[in-house]
Each structure stands twice: as C-alpha cells, then as structure tokens.
Design a protein around this motif. Structure first.
Motif, short mmCIF file in Angstrom:
data_model
loop_
_atom_site.label_atom_id
_atom_site.label_comp_id
_atom_site.label_asym_id
_atom_site.label_seq_id
_atom_site.Cartn_x
_atom_site.Cartn_y
_atom_site.Cartn_z
N LEU A 173 76.71 61.32 37.36
CA LEU A 173 77.16 59.94 37.46
C LEU A 173 76.66 59.28 38.73
O LEU A 173 76.25 58.11 38.71
CB LEU A 173 78.69 59.87 37.39
N HIS A 174 76.69 60.02 39.83
CA HIS A 174 76.20 59.47 41.10
C HIS A 174 74.73 59.06 40.96
O HIS A 174 74.35 57.94 41.33
CB HIS A 174 76.38 60.49 42.22
N ARG A 175 73.92 59.96 40.41
CA ARG A 175 72.49 59.62 40.26
C ARG A 175 72.32 58.49 39.26
O ARG A 175 71.48 57.60 39.46
CB ARG A 175 71.70 60.85 39.85
N ALA A 176 73.12 58.48 38.18
CA ALA A 176 73.02 57.39 37.20
C ALA A 176 73.29 56.04 37.86
O ALA A 176 72.54 55.08 37.63
CB ALA A 176 74.00 57.62 36.05
N PHE A 177 74.34 55.96 38.67
CA PHE A 177 74.64 54.68 39.33
C PHE A 177 73.54 54.28 40.31
O PHE A 177 73.24 53.09 40.45
CB PHE A 177 76.01 54.72 40.00
N LEU A 178 72.93 55.25 40.97
CA LEU A 178 71.80 54.93 41.82
C LEU A 178 70.67 54.32 40.99
O LEU A 178 70.13 53.26 41.33
CB LEU A 178 71.28 56.19 42.54
N LEU A 179 70.33 54.99 39.90
CA LEU A 179 69.19 54.57 39.08
C LEU A 179 69.45 53.28 38.31
O LEU A 179 68.52 52.52 38.03
CB LEU A 179 68.82 55.68 38.10
N LEU A 180 70.70 53.02 37.98
CA LEU A 180 71.03 51.84 37.17
C LEU A 180 71.45 50.62 37.98
O LEU A 180 71.25 49.49 37.54
CB LEU A 180 72.16 52.18 36.18
N ARG A 181 72.04 50.85 39.16
CA ARG A 181 72.68 49.73 39.85
C ARG A 181 72.42 49.67 41.34
O ARG A 181 72.21 48.59 41.89
CB ARG A 181 74.20 49.85 39.60
N ASP A 182 72.44 50.79 42.03
CA ASP A 182 72.53 50.76 43.48
C ASP A 182 71.20 50.76 44.23
O ASP A 182 71.15 50.30 45.37
CB ASP A 182 73.40 51.92 43.97
N ASP A 195 65.57 53.06 37.38
CA ASP A 195 64.98 53.64 36.17
C ASP A 195 66.07 53.71 35.11
O ASP A 195 66.89 54.64 35.11
CB ASP A 195 64.41 55.02 36.46
N VAL A 196 66.09 52.72 34.22
CA VAL A 196 67.14 52.62 33.21
C VAL A 196 67.13 53.83 32.28
O VAL A 196 68.19 54.39 31.96
CB VAL A 196 67.02 51.30 32.41
N ALA A 197 65.96 54.26 31.85
CA ALA A 197 65.89 55.39 30.92
C ALA A 197 66.46 56.66 31.54
O ALA A 197 67.27 57.35 30.91
CB ALA A 197 64.45 55.61 30.47
N LYS A 198 66.07 56.96 32.77
CA LYS A 198 66.59 58.17 33.43
C LYS A 198 68.08 58.02 33.75
O LYS A 198 68.84 58.98 33.64
CB LYS A 198 65.80 58.47 34.70
N GLY A 199 68.49 56.84 34.15
CA GLY A 199 69.90 56.61 34.41
C GLY A 199 70.74 56.80 33.15
O GLY A 199 71.80 57.41 33.18
N ALA A 258 70.19 50.15 54.25
CA ALA A 258 68.75 49.96 54.16
C ALA A 258 68.02 51.19 54.65
O ALA A 258 68.40 51.81 55.65
CB ALA A 258 68.33 48.74 54.98
N GLY A 259 67.00 51.60 53.93
CA GLY A 259 66.20 52.73 54.34
C GLY A 259 66.76 54.08 53.95
O GLY A 259 66.13 55.10 54.18
N LYS A 260 67.92 54.11 53.35
CA LYS A 260 68.56 55.37 52.97
C LYS A 260 68.47 55.63 51.47
O LYS A 260 69.06 56.59 50.97
CB LYS A 260 70.04 55.37 53.40
N HIS A 261 67.73 54.81 50.76
CA HIS A 261 67.65 54.93 49.30
C HIS A 261 67.02 56.23 48.84
O HIS A 261 67.54 56.90 47.95
CB HIS A 261 66.88 53.73 48.72
N LEU A 262 65.91 56.58 49.46
CA LEU A 262 65.23 57.82 49.07
C LEU A 262 66.09 59.04 49.39
O LEU A 262 66.13 60.00 48.61
CB LEU A 262 63.86 57.93 49.74
N GLU A 263 66.79 58.98 50.52
CA GLU A 263 67.68 60.09 50.89
C GLU A 263 68.82 60.22 49.88
O GLU A 263 69.17 61.33 49.49
CB GLU A 263 68.27 59.86 52.28
N ALA A 264 69.39 59.12 49.47
CA ALA A 264 70.50 59.15 48.51
C ALA A 264 70.04 59.74 47.18
O ALA A 264 70.74 60.57 46.58
CB ALA A 264 71.06 57.75 48.30
N LEU A 265 68.86 59.34 46.73
CA LEU A 265 68.33 59.86 45.48
C LEU A 265 68.01 61.35 45.61
O LEU A 265 68.32 62.14 44.71
CB LEU A 265 67.10 59.07 45.05
N ALA A 266 67.43 61.74 46.74
CA ALA A 266 67.13 63.16 46.98
C ALA A 266 68.41 63.99 47.02
O ALA A 266 68.46 65.10 46.47
CB ALA A 266 66.34 63.32 48.28
N ASP A 267 69.46 63.45 47.64
CA ASP A 267 70.74 64.16 47.69
C ASP A 267 71.32 64.34 46.28
O ASP A 267 71.83 65.41 45.95
CB ASP A 267 71.75 63.41 48.56
#
Length: 132
Positions: free
Chosen positions: A28-37, A44-48, A3-12
């Motif tokens: 792939l890491h960013r895709a899984f963040l945007l699609l699932r995690d 964001d399905v389109a960006k993922g 919890a609270g680490k979502h923005l950091e994970a996306l920024a990374d």
C-alpha cells in the motif's frame, strides 16, 4: 514527501517488499507513492494498481477503508469512474472520516463540474485531514 526524497522513499518501499513480500502495508505504501505522492513524472498507474491488487490479496490486519481508498484511487487513475465511486462508498461506510476519500471525491466532482459537491468534499477533507 520532502523535496529530493522521492527516490529514497520509493527505494525504501521496494526494500520493504523485497524483505517481506507478505506485508500488506508495504504494498500500500508503494502504491500510494506510485499513484499519488510522487511527482507526476515518477508516477506509474499500472504498477501502483498492481500493488493495490497485491495488498488486497494478502491476509492481514489494517484498516479496510485504506484498501478501499487505494482501489478507488487506482480505478480513478485508470479511468474507471464507476468502480472508483463504488470503492469510495465502501471506504466511507467503513470509516466516514477517511480524509483522502473526500479529497478524491472532490477531485471527481470538480472534473464533473459539480462545484457545490466539490466544495463540500474539500471541506470534509480539510476537517478530517488535519495532521495527514
């Protein structure tokens, strides 16, 4: 994700792609963040799906089952059940113990009202997904 680490994970993930746009795993890491995690409101399905396409286009190693699963997930979230099923089949051909493929299979079966198939897939997800 904690919890609270979502923005950091996306920024990374964004920083990894900016640092080297030729690394399949970063997309792939960013895709899984945007699609699932990420939380639903941050997905964001389109960006993922774009990231999945970019990952598939890149040369490189890595497990092809992961690419197939990413394509299946993007297809499912975009409403293309036929493509999703085809990519899940390819994923499981390449790695019959790919846990996330069973999770998505269970979700699809649940949505279709097929409780026995959903239960069987959930059981395999739990069996193969220990530690994920």
């Amino acid at each position: 994700l904690r919890a609270g680490k979502h923005l950091e994970a996306l920024a990374d993930a964004n920083a990894a792609i900016k640092a080297n746009s030729k690394v399949r795993e970063a997309y792939l890491h960013r895709a899984f963040l945007l699609l699932r995690d990420l939380p639903q409101n941050m997905r964001d399905v389109a960006k993922g799906a774009q990231d999945v396409t970019a990952a598939v286009a890149l040369e490189g190693g890595g497990e092809h089952a992961t690419l197939r699963y990413a394509q299946a997930l993007a297809a499912w979230l975009s409403g293309d059940d036929k493509l999703c099923r085809a990519q899940l089949a390819k994923c499981l051909e390449e790695n019959e113990k790919f846990a996330w493929a069973y999770d998505l299979t269970a979700t699809m079966a649940e949505r279709a009202g097929n409780k026995p198939a959903a239960a069987a897939a959930r059981k395999k997800f739990e069996e193969y997904g220990k530690g994920e």
